[in-house]
Design a protein around this motif. Structure first.
Motif, short mmCIF file in Angstrom:
data_model
loop_
_atom_site.label_atom_id
_atom_site.label_comp_id
_atom_site.label_asym_id
_atom_site.label_seq_id
_atom_site.Cartn_x
_atom_site.Cartn_y
_atom_site.Cartn_z
N ARG A 73 34.67 8.79 1.57
CA ARG A 73 36.10 8.64 0.88
C ARG A 73 37.01 8.99 1.88
O ARG A 73 38.12 9.15 1.52
CB ARG A 73 36.19 9.73 -0.34
N ALA A 86 49.32 14.05 -3.06
CA ALA A 86 48.40 13.05 -3.64
C ALA A 86 48.64 12.06 -4.62
O ALA A 86 48.44 10.98 -4.48
CB ALA A 86 47.34 13.86 -4.24
N THR A 100 41.29 10.09 -3.24
CA THR A 100 41.05 10.91 -4.49
C THR A 100 40.67 9.61 -5.36
O THR A 100 41.18 8.49 -5.39
CB THR A 100 41.89 11.93 -4.93
N ASP A 101 39.91 9.85 -6.46
CA ASP A 101 39.31 8.76 -7.40
C ASP A 101 40.38 9.33 -8.69
O ASP A 101 40.67 8.60 -9.34
CB ASP A 101 38.00 8.96 -7.70
N ARG A 153 47.50 9.10 -2.87
CA ARG A 153 46.14 9.33 -3.34
C ARG A 153 45.21 10.35 -2.34
O ARG A 153 43.90 10.53 -2.73
CB ARG A 153 45.28 8.02 -3.32
N GLU A 154 45.70 10.71 -1.44
CA GLU A 154 45.02 11.70 -0.32
C GLU A 154 45.00 13.09 -0.48
O GLU A 154 46.13 13.53 -1.08
CB GLU A 154 45.26 11.16 1.05
N ASP A 168 32.76 10.71 -7.44
CA ASP A 168 34.21 10.92 -7.40
C ASP A 168 34.69 11.91 -6.73
O ASP A 168 34.00 13.11 -6.49
CB ASP A 168 34.79 11.00 -8.68
N VAL A 169 35.77 11.89 -6.06
CA VAL A 169 36.52 13.09 -5.60
C VAL A 169 37.98 13.15 -6.44
O VAL A 169 38.55 12.16 -6.71
CB VAL A 169 37.20 12.82 -4.22
N ILE A 170 37.63 14.12 -7.13
CA ILE A 170 38.69 14.58 -8.38
C ILE A 170 39.53 15.92 -7.91
O ILE A 170 38.99 16.94 -7.55
CB ILE A 170 37.95 14.86 -9.61
N ILE A 171 40.75 15.88 -7.96
CA ILE A 171 41.53 17.18 -7.76
C ILE A 171 42.38 17.38 -9.11
O ILE A 171 42.74 16.46 -9.75
CB ILE A 171 42.65 16.80 -6.61
N ARG A 191 43.20 12.36 -10.15
CA ARG A 191 44.20 13.27 -10.02
C ARG A 191 44.62 13.76 -11.34
O ARG A 191 45.08 12.91 -12.34
CB ARG A 191 45.44 12.85 -9.26
#
Length: 664
Positions: free
Chosen positions: A216, A373, A239-240, A377-378, A343-346, A242
């Motif tokens: 990612r 983000a 991120t996928d 999206r980062e 997934d990258v989830i924040i 947020r």
């Protein structure tokens, strides 16, 4: 070609006050009043307070504000309750000093901002929790663990900024040099590229965490062939998902508008979620407080601002339920409907790590990180070291994942600061025997161990769980959440599940974990609470119900004088419990059933304590001072929570019917 950030000419010298957060609350109060009998050198030799949580730095109700008034609330929740409103700001500390694990608990950036608005520029601690330290860096507060530099400052020396950032990597130092994350981004925009490019290592076998992050990486990087991400290096990753809740959305929205303009809107809004879950039952508690009317007004303002931003941003708003409360706690909803392996989830909540149960790399962030983000999206991630937790054998009846986590919190390879900034990767046949709800409990409480997050590599149980969810999967990335053979780990911890017994965390800190059998004195209770993102899942309801069904069979009910609450984590869980007759069962034995909400866990719903003398046994994840009211909170499993409700005192399931119930 790697480019370094410009050398900073910023220096530090002591030109203001230093606040030492000592174990003795009277010494803290004496410093603030100007009557301290000790000089700074003597204060530095006194025991400094460890594990200062963000709940202590700024209590939950203070987060109803998101402006400079936060400075008046700094350290109001500190153990001992000797800090009064406005006292820290009036003292005006340039430097704050404490012990190990500063900033544990919630991801609330309000804590760091309270310090900043009170005048704090530099924070010393023996060690820092990841979220708090990142929040400080993002808003321009410098953190440091080198107490030799503090000695030099106290001696009157003027020191360059670079000495205080020696332990940071290049990107972290650049963010500090530019005064925070937004300043760094503005410098990037002017330069047309990132001021500092990260390093990569030669290709090697990767563990699951490294594989997800490498997959990612931001498009701003061009990873060389035959290379890999480096542990300890920071990279921006895409991120996928947020998400934010009503405590933080208004603050992050204001930051977003100020930084990017009134017309800006989040990138790819369909992947943004806004939850009204923390304060949905707050009025029932706040109305009993002296300043309740003002606090309720503040809560309503948070809700209004969140709805406005969610509507403007065209994201998904998960708000109030028709039956009262919320449609879901954010973590439950993300698990039940959104998260996918890889997934990258924040999320603006430290327990975002819950989604690691299905192989997502999920972690909590502050308001500044979320605002940034939303725009691109980062998220900046320092590649963490990974501790592999090998769970062997199977749990005995009456023992569950909550007991596993409370055991790990006391484990010699986990306790202390051994996990700070690291990731717990659960594996072994013991994990294979746990359903996804139980895995969620493991991952949910990783932050209580000081870890950044936790993950479970997807398996057949994961696939079955995902197949049973509504909708179609977005993408199949499950293959990247399986560690390579030969991957490296910071440590491997083996835990035999058969040897784990029911556990309980004594009041004050989840890390105060001991076997229930070691508590020989009677602990009469006033309240029991089964809920929150940790204890409000479907399988948790199964556990409560198994104990209450046993009690009903024996003609027993909730002990006289005890208030018992069960709260669902989502409408899905409520429907599950209703279909199985649990709601009727709970009512039959005298339990009050509550609609979905974070509620008592965040001191904002039925089940909170009302006085310091009250004792609660709770299935939630956190029992820091003041977290759920002024009383004393013991943490335990759903089995123990239910048994305690029947016995009237802290009890195992085996003992609940044999004890003298109602003995107050």
């Amino acid at each position: 070609m790697r480019r370094q950030s410009e050398t900073s000419t910023r220096t530090f010298r002591l030109r203001g006050e230093v606040l030492f957060l000592t174990e003795d609350p009277d010494l803290v109060a004496a410093q603030l009043s100007g009557d301290c009998p000790l000089d700074p050198a003597e204060l530095l030799r006194t025991p400094l307070r460890d594990n200062i949580s963000t709940d202590e730095m700024i209590p939950g109700w203070c987060c109803y504000w998101y402006d400079e008034q936060l400075g008046d609330f700094a350290y109001l929740g500190l153990r001992g309750r000797r800090v009064t409103q406005g006292a820290v700001r009036a003292f005006g500390p340039q430097i704050v000093v404490s012990g190990a694990a500063k900033g544990c608990g919630s991801s609330r950036e309000h804590a760091a901002l309270a310090e900043k608005y009170a005048g704090v520029e530099l924070v010393f601690a023996r060690s820092f929790e990841r979220i708090y330290e990142q929040n400080c860096r993002n808003i321009g507060i410098v953190t440091c663990t080198d107490f030799g530099l503090l000695d030099a400052l106290l001696a009157g020396e003027e020191l360059p900024l670079e000495l205080f950032t020696a332990g940071a990597n290049d990107i972290e130092r650049a963010i500090i040099d530019f005064g925070g994350l937004f300043g760094f981004n503005r410098a990037s925009a002017v330069a047309g590229s990132t001021p500092v490019l990260p390093r990569f290592t030669p290709a090697r076998p990767l563990n699951a965490v490294e594989k997800v992050l490498q997959s990612r990486l931001s498009s701003r990087y061009h990873r060389p062939p035959d290379s890999a991400v480096a542990v300890g290096e920071s990279y921006f990753v895409e991120t996928d998902i947020r998400f934010s809740h009503e405590y933080v959305t208004p603050m992050a929205a204001e930051m977003f508008t100020l930084e990017f303009g009134a017309e800006a809107s989040p990138l790819q809004p369909a992947t943004c979620y806004y939850f009204q879950d923390h304060l949905s039952l707050a009025e029932s508690v706040l109305s009993r407080r002296d300043n309740g009317r003002d606090l309720i007004s503040r809560v309503n303002n948070l809700r209004k601002r969140q709805r406005e931003f969610a509507r403007k941003s065209q994201g998904t708003f998960i708000g109030p339920a028709h039956s009262g409360g919320s449609r879901a706690i954010c973590h439950n909803y993300i698990m039940e409907h959104v998260a996918e392996p890889g997934d990258v989830i924040i999320g603006t909540d430290s327990h975002t790590c819950t989604a690691g149960a299905i192989g997502a790399f999920a972690f909590g962030v502050g308001a500044t990180d979320m605002a940034n983000a939303w725009y691109n999206r980062e998220i900046l991630v320092k590649v963490p070291a990974v501790i592999r937790i090998e769970l062997r054998q199977q749990l005995r009846p009456g023992v569950c994942a909550k007991d596993v986590m409370l055991s790990l919190l006391a484990h010699p390879q986990i306790r202390g600061s051994r996990t700070l900034g690291k990731v717990l990767l659960f594996s072994g046949e013991g994990v294979a025997g746990l359903n996804v709800d139980e895995r969620a409990t493991l991952c949910n409480m990783a932050v209580e161990a000081g870890a950044m997050t936790a993950m479970v590599e997807p398996d057949a149980r994961t696939r079955d769980y995902l197949a049973g969810r509504p909708g179609r999967p977005r993408a199949d990335r499950s293959e990247i959440v399986v560690s390579d053979i030969g991957a490296s780990y910071a440590a491997v911890v083996e835990l035999a599940l058969e040897g784990i017994e029911p556990m309980v965390a004594l009041p004050g800190d989840p890390r105060n974990s001991v076997p229930l059998s070691s508590i020989h004195d009677s602990v009469p209770v006033d309240k029991v609470y089964g809920g929150s993102c940790t204890g409000g899942k479907a399988h948790d309801m199964d556990m409560y119900a198994s104990v209450f069904a046993l009690a009903r069979e024996h003609g027993a009910s909730v002990a006289e004088g005890v208030q018992a609450f069960i709260q669902f984590g989502s409408e899905d869980v409520m429907r599950y419990a209703t279909a199985r007759g649990y709601v009727e069962l709970f009512a039959d034995v005298g339990v009050t059933v509550l609609p979905p909400s974070c509620g008592a866990c965040i001191n904002a719903g039925p089940g909170v304590s009302e006085s310091p003398a009250e004792i609660t046994v709770s299935a939630q994840n956190r029992n820091f001072p003041g977290r759920s009211g002024p009383g004393q909170v013991y943490l335990a499993s759903p089995y123990v929570v239910a048994a305690t409700a029947i016995a009237g005192q802290l009890s195992s399931v085996e003992d609940m019917l044999g004890e003298e119930r109602g003995n107050r």
